[in-house]
Design an enzyme around this catalytic site. Structure first.
Site, PDB file in Angstrom:
ATOM      1  N   HIS A  14       0.832  -1.204   0.000  1.00 34.87           N
ATOM      2  CA  HIS A  14       0.000   0.000   0.000  1.00 34.87           C
ATOM      3  C   HIS A  14       0.871   1.261   0.000  1.00 34.87           C
ATOM      4  O   HIS A  14       1.595   1.505   0.963  1.00 34.87           O
ATOM      5  CB  HIS A  14      -0.879  -0.047   1.261  1.00 34.87           C
ATOM      6  CG  HIS A  14      -1.867   1.056   1.367  1.00 34.87           C
ATOM      7  ND1 HIS A  14      -1.853   1.972   2.399  1.00 34.87           N
ATOM      8  CD2 HIS A  14      -2.923   1.390   0.584  1.00 34.87           C
ATOM      9  CE1 HIS A  14      -2.852   2.808   2.262  1.00 34.87           C
ATOM     10  NE2 HIS A  14      -3.522   2.484   1.170  1.00 34.87           N
ATOM     11  N   HIS A  56      -1.162  10.778  -2.432  1.00 27.90           N
ATOM     12  CA  HIS A  56      -2.446  10.431  -1.825  1.00 27.90           C
ATOM     13  C   HIS A  56      -3.321  11.658  -1.553  1.00 27.90           C
ATOM     14  O   HIS A  56      -4.482  11.704  -1.958  1.00 27.90           O
ATOM     15  CB  HIS A  56      -2.214   9.677  -0.507  1.00 27.90           C
ATOM     16  CG  HIS A  56      -3.484   9.355   0.223  1.00 27.90           C
ATOM     17  ND1 HIS A  56      -4.069  10.221   1.130  1.00 27.90           N
ATOM     18  CD2 HIS A  56      -4.303   8.279   0.172  1.00 27.90           C
ATOM     19  CE1 HIS A  56      -5.179   9.686   1.602  1.00 27.90           C
ATOM     20  NE2 HIS A  56      -5.346   8.504   1.036  1.00 27.90           N
TER      21      HIS A  56
HETATM   22  O1  G3P Z   1      -6.205   0.497  -1.460  1.00 23.34           O
HETATM   23  C1  G3P Z   1      -7.275   1.288  -1.177  1.00 23.34           C
HETATM   24  C2  G3P Z   1      -6.938   2.296  -0.140  1.00 23.34           C
HETATM   25  O2  G3P Z   1      -5.683   2.840  -0.437  1.00 23.34           O
HETATM   26  C3  G3P Z   1      -7.984   3.351  -0.090  1.00 23.34           C
HETATM   27  O3  G3P Z   1      -7.744   4.319   0.899  1.00 23.34           O
HETATM   28  O4  G3P Z   1      -7.125   6.569   1.612  1.00 23.34           O
HETATM   29  O5  G3P Z   1      -5.409   4.791   1.566  1.00 23.34           O
HETATM   30  O6  G3P Z   1      -6.264   5.722  -0.557  1.00 23.34           O
HETATM   31  P1  G3P Z   1      -6.585   5.395   0.871  1.00 23.34           P
HETATM   32 CA    CA Z   2      -5.154   4.368  -2.111  1.00 25.46          CA
END
Ligand code: G3P
Ligand code: CA
Length: 269
Positions: A14, A56
């Site tokens: 992630h 992000h």
């Molecule tokens: O993988 C999905 C997740 O990343 C969604 O939440 O806020 O981390 O982009 P966020």
């Molecule tokens: Ca994400």
């Protein structure tokens, strides 16, 4: 959990190996590849001059030494910023002692990330999330598909053969992607579970659900319904060993985590 079963679960880094390195930097993605992640997750936003960058937040304030909205800055403005030093300041005191290549903590374009994956020497999937795509009314998806085309990734023979999937909290964004590229898999992200979705149905054409770990913990039966309906389930963000266990128990297909190395170890890989 059997060894064979665990191998069916894809481990997705992630924002890269974002616990150990600054999120969305080359350093974080190189670390994730080195750690053995099966796939890389990244968020994309469009700059004022039309480049897709991996960031992000709407603004760069949290993860760089600059200020302002990505959509109001040009790529050259972002290239002048440092996207690594916030991590050593606030998050990971050891980070700045590690050797780094020049450029590893600069802003990361999606194109550079695609190059990194192409040169990785092993197959690595990409889970690309379109952030706030309404701001650009289709241009994010258009630019994304153009870039994927350059790497031969925009039109897989079938969804199962695709190395890329597009994720979004916006069903409209996913619809735009599927209209242009019907075999590219799309993932509908869910932070909370609305009544409308509890029966396990997803927006038309979407085959993969992306529920938060919070939903998985509070509504495990919903995950079972999704699986029974034939959907894949990709869960975010799964960082704790007990959450990994629950995901395995429920048979989820992908675990999206800030700690790919720890999750792979837990899976015995
Ligand atoms: O993988 C999905 C997740 O990343 C969604 O939440 O806020 O981390 O982009 P966020
Ligand atoms: Ca994400």
């Amino acid at each position: 959990m059997t060894h064979a079963r665990q191998h069916l679960v894809q481990v997705v880094a992630h924002r890269g190996a974002s616990e150990e390195a600054p999120e969305h930097t080359l350093a974080a993605y190189k670390k994730a590849i080195e750690d053995g992640a099966d796939a890389l997750e990244c968020d994309v936003r469009m700059t004022a001059d039309g480049h897709l960058v991996c960031v992000h937040d709407r603004r760069v304030n949290r993860t760089s030494n600059g200020r302002g909205a990505v959509s109001a800055l040009e790529l050259s403005d972002l290239a002048a910023l440092d996207f690594g030093s916030w991590k050593s300041r606030d998050e990971e005191p050891d980070w700045e002692r590690r050797p780094q290549d020049p450029g590893d903590t600069s802003v990361l374009t999606l194109q550079r990330l695609l190059e990194l994956v192409a040169d990785a020497g092993r197959p690595i999937d990409l889970a690309i999330e379109t952030k706030h795509p309404t701001r650009w009314a289709g241009q994010v998806e258009e630019r994304l598909l153009q870039l994927l085309k350059r790497f031969g990734l925009d039109a897989p023979q079938s969804p199962a053969e695709s190395r890329v999937r597009v994720m979004s909290f916006s069903a409209r964004s996913l619809h735009r992607v599927r209209s242009a590229s019907p075999t590219l898999p799309t993932v509908y992200l869910l932070q909370f579970l609305s009544l409308r979705l509890r029966d396990g149905r997803l927006p038309v054409g979407v085959r993969i659900a992306g529920p938060s770990m919070r939903i998985v913990r509070s509504h495990p039966a919903y995950i079972q319904r999704l699986k029974q309906a034939g959907h894949q389930v990709h869960v975010w963000t799964v960082n704790e060993p007990e959450d990994v266990d629950l995901c395995l128990e429920l048979g989820v297909d992908a675990i999206i985590t800030n700690r790919p190395r720890a999750v792979l170890q837990q899976l015995g890989r």
